[in-house]
Design a protein around this motif. Structure first.
Motif, mmCIF file in Angstrom:
data_model
loop_
_atom_site.group_PDB
_atom_site.id
_atom_site.type_symbol
_atom_site.label_atom_id
_atom_site.label_comp_id
_atom_site.label_asym_id
_atom_site.label_seq_id
_atom_site.Cartn_x
_atom_site.Cartn_y
_atom_site.Cartn_z
ATOM 1 N N THR A 1 44.418 16.023 61.857
ATOM 2 C CA THR A 1 44.943 17.333 61.487
ATOM 3 C C THR A 1 45.495 18.037 62.726
ATOM 4 O O THR A 1 44.964 17.870 63.833
ATOM 5 N N LEU B 1 41.046 14.782 56.646
ATOM 6 C CA LEU B 1 41.687 16.038 56.256
ATOM 7 C C LEU B 1 40.820 17.246 56.570
ATOM 8 O O LEU B 1 41.333 18.361 56.742
ATOM 9 N N HIS C 1 50.514 13.346 53.067
ATOM 10 C CA HIS C 1 49.862 14.299 53.967
ATOM 11 C C HIS C 1 50.658 14.476 55.254
ATOM 12 O O HIS C 1 50.721 15.580 55.809
ATOM 13 N N ARG D 1 49.931 18.378 56.746
ATOM 14 C CA ARG D 1 48.463 18.460 56.784
ATOM 15 C C ARG D 1 47.898 17.512 57.838
ATOM 16 O O ARG D 1 46.829 17.757 58.386
#
Length: 314
Positions: A168, A233, A249, A254
């Motif tokens: 992330t 995540l 993602h 993200r």
């Protein structure tokens, strides 16, 4: 006595290693299964199975008869299917086992197409990262990633899985962005361990002629791909995961792609099925359908898809 039915029951008992499991697979009473095998032995005037209170094993004569039964039953199925109207429209229960990530991201979204083609098939899709014994658990076919162990299963390669390293932006803003695999030693990482052996998988990288294999430090290790992605995540650390599961993602921001000029060794993907089921129409059409699905999916091609990293402002 129905000789073909008796042969089918005998084969199932040998494959399952016992009367109880064979009865479950055949959806027949255990007493019926046992009686049919006894009648077969009486008709043949030979002992086919050794029976003890703990297990059932095949005799020498039984092993030879088992191989003959496989060929005979396969020939019968082929003859029936070649003349049957159901050849183009197979039906019945089909049990398939597949890893959770492949089920969620690849198979399930495409199932409307499969059922539109083959409405008569009732699919039982086992999803998980634990490798199953197809014979013992009555599974018709499975999709497996990685090198295949020596077995009697028939395997068809349908693609390869490419891996990406990512985390992330919040984690990377706090801990920094590694520029070389060796820098992972100073990071928190999320590890994956085998459900079968308990072994934690090392991370491997190649760039040009340089190869690096690292046992990364980890605050957390998991054996389920869905949980693994959730951990990444959540910002627990850096993870290495199949690219097809990460693309959405990465595109949304993200997750951030790391070490993009380094390549991790791809894993081959096969669809496998027991040799004595290779002529089943429902297995055949599923194998063909899933092979086409994987061969046209960009995430499973021999060459890794181009993934553009999200630019981070200084």
């Amino acid at each position: 006595m129905n000789k073909l039915l008796a042969m089918e029951i005998f084969v199932q008992v040998v494959d399952a290693g016992g009367f109880t499991r064979a009865a479950d697979h055949l959806q027949m009473p255990k007493a019926t299964v046992s009686t049919m095998v006894q009648m077969l032995e009486k008709t043949l005037e030979v002992k086919l199975l050794h029976r003890t209170t703990r297990q059932v094993s095949v005799t020498t004569d039984g092993a030879a008869y088992y191989e003959r039964c496989l060929r005979i039953l396969a020939d019968v199925r082929e003859a029936e299917e070649s003349l049957s109207r159901n050849r183009a429209n197979p039906g019945g229960r089909l049990r398939v086992d597949v890893a959770t990530a492949i089920a969620n991201d690849i198979i399930i979204p495409a199932l409307p197409d499969f059922f539109a083609r083959y409405p008569g098939i009732a699919l039982e899709l086992g999803c998980g990262d634990r490798p199953v014994d197809l014979i013992e658990e009555g599974v018709d076919c499975a999709i497996r990633g990685g090198a295949l162990p020596e077995s009697s299963l028939i395997a068809r390669r349908i693609g390869v899985v490419h891996f990406v390293t990512c985390a992330t932006p919040a984690y990377l803003d706090l801990h920094g962005r590694p520029g070389h695999p060796s820098e992972l030693a100073s990071h928190r990482c999320v590890n994956y361990f085998s459900s079968k052996t308990g072994k934690i998988h090392d991370w491997d990288f190649t760039r040009g002629g340089e190869k690096v294999t690292i046992a990364v430090p980890a605050s957390l290790a998991l054996n389920d791909t869905t949980a693994y992605v959730s951990a990444g995540l959540a910002g627990i650390g850096i993870m290495q995961m199949a690219g097809f599961s990460m693309d959405a993602h990465l595109a949304s921001g993200r997750l951030e792609l790391l070490l993009e000029d380094w390549v991790s060794a791809p894993l081959p993907v096969h669809v496998v099925y027991p040799h004595n089921r290779h002529l089943s129409a429902k297995v055949r059409v599923f194998v063909e359908w899933v092979a086409d699905l994987f061969m046209t999916h960009p995430g499973f091609q021999t060459k890794a898809p181009v993934r553009r990293p999200i630019l981070v402002k200084a």
